[in-house]
Enzyme design. Structure first.
Site, PDB file in Angstrom:
ATOM      1  N   SER A 114       0.864  -1.178   0.000  1.00 42.91           N
ATOM      2  CA  SER A 114       0.000   0.000   0.000  1.00 42.91           C
ATOM      3  C   SER A 114       0.898   1.224   0.000  1.00 42.91           C
ATOM      4  O   SER A 114       2.070   1.135   0.389  1.00 42.91           O
ATOM      5  CB  SER A 114      -0.872  -0.009   1.262  1.00 42.91           C
ATOM      6  OG  SER A 114      -1.506   1.237   1.444  1.00 42.91           O
ATOM      7  N   TYR A 156      -2.517  -1.480  10.270  1.00 44.76           N
ATOM      8  CA  TYR A 156      -2.553  -1.656   8.807  1.00 44.76           C
ATOM      9  C   TYR A 156      -1.199  -1.276   8.204  1.00 44.76           C
ATOM     10  O   TYR A 156      -0.639  -2.025   7.389  1.00 44.76           O
ATOM     11  CB  TYR A 156      -3.675  -0.798   8.222  1.00 44.76           C
ATOM     12  CG  TYR A 156      -3.866  -0.941   6.728  1.00 44.76           C
ATOM     13  CD1 TYR A 156      -4.609  -1.989   6.190  1.00 44.76           C
ATOM     14  CD2 TYR A 156      -3.298  -0.019   5.840  1.00 44.76           C
ATOM     15  CE1 TYR A 156      -4.791  -2.117   4.811  1.00 44.76           C
ATOM     16  CE2 TYR A 156      -3.475  -0.142   4.465  1.00 44.76           C
ATOM     17  CZ  TYR A 156      -4.218  -1.187   3.953  1.00 44.76           C
ATOM     18  OH  TYR A 156      -4.388  -1.317   2.589  1.00 44.76           O
TER      19      TYR A 156
END
Ligand code: NAD
Length: 254
Positions: free
Chosen positions: A142, A155
């Site tokens: 990401s 995350y």
């Protein structure tokens, strides 16, 4: 001629968002796609859609948060199609909450899905690719493996781990003609991101604020990420090993 003619691709998280777009694109480009997801209904629905177009898509339901499930998925793919050329680790979940509220169960869950599944699927797939003389692995990290965002600590950590693992494996297996790269999307308009906006007190405002972080003035689309995954999966990027390919409409350079 499709860009993936003759190749077998295992894609995780095919029932929604980016994975769904990638499964459709890879199949349209000639790959035989073995799609894995925990969402049986949506996965079967995708299978019906792609098979109706005459494309080669096989759906397999699995929750990839255990080592055993990852091993079974790779085994089933290889038993069904006899080989594995492309592993696209895309399945993931997000958690938004203050760091001090993230409990052990939440941390375990996000690491199991976002990081450990990538670890175990690579561990099972790479020996098969070695035997075949090569392969391509795409691991979904990401932009949040590279830049930070408040309320995303677990995350960010899970995606940072994916990026580090990708680099380590790329070095270890470059000699085996296995290209292992990380794809780092920015904000993409998917059910995951919409779910994050929906957690805000004012989801419409949260979405507008998300769009405001994008130099292109809009969110990315699943199809735009699928195109980059296709490039990484194809034979074109022969020199790319261990790259972190940021695909974010310019967000992280803003
Ligand atoms: P999504 O929620 O739309 O789709 C994710 C899919 O993964 C779903 O079909 C879900 O059922 C599946 N999945 C989740 N946990 C699973 C498990 N344990 N076993 C099997 N399948 C499981 O999400 P998306 O936005 O398409 O995200 C795809 C990937 O891209 C994720 O890894 C995500 O972290 C990453 N990503 C997304 C964005 C974004 O803005 N959407 C940005 C950066 C990275």
């Amino acid at each position: 001629m499709g860009r993936l003619d003759g190749k077998v691709a295992l894609i995780t998280g095919v029932a929604s968002g980016i994975g769904r777009a990638a499964a459709a694109l890879f199949a349209a480009e000639g790959a035989t796609v073995f799609g894995v997801d925990r969402n049986e209904v949506a996965g079967q629905s995708l299978a019906e859609t792609l098979q109706a177009k005459g494309q080669s898509f096989h759906y397999f339901t699995a929750d990839l948060s255990t080592e055993a499930a990852c091993a079974t998925a790779i085994d089933r793919c290889c038993a069904t199609f006899g080989r594995l050329d492309i592993l696209y680790n895309n399945a993931g979940i997000s958690v938004i909450e203050p760091f001090t509220r993230t409990d052990a169960d939440t941390l375990e869950r996000i690491m199991a899905v976002n990081f450990k599944s990538v670890f175990y699927l690579c561990q099972q797939a790479i020996p098969r690719m070695q035997q075949q003389g090569g392969g391509a692995v795409i691991n979904t990290a990401s932009e949040l493996a590279i830049v930070a965002q408040p309320l995303y600590a677990a995350y960010c950590a899970s995606k940072g781990a994916v990026l580090s693992l990708t680099r380590a494996l790329a070095l270890e297996y470059a000699k085996d003609n296995i290209r292992i790269n990380a794809l780092c999307p920015g904000p993409i308009d998917t059910p995951m991101l919409q779910g994050e906006f929906d957690q805000a007190a004012d989801p419409t405002q949260a979405k507008a604020e998300g769009i405001a972080t994008m130099p292109i003035g809009r969110l990315g689309t699943p199809a735009e990420i699928a195109q980059v995954a296709l490039f990484l999966a194809s034979d074109a990027p022969a020199l790319m090993h261990g790259a972190a390919l940021v695909v974010d409409g310019g967000k992280t350079i803003l």
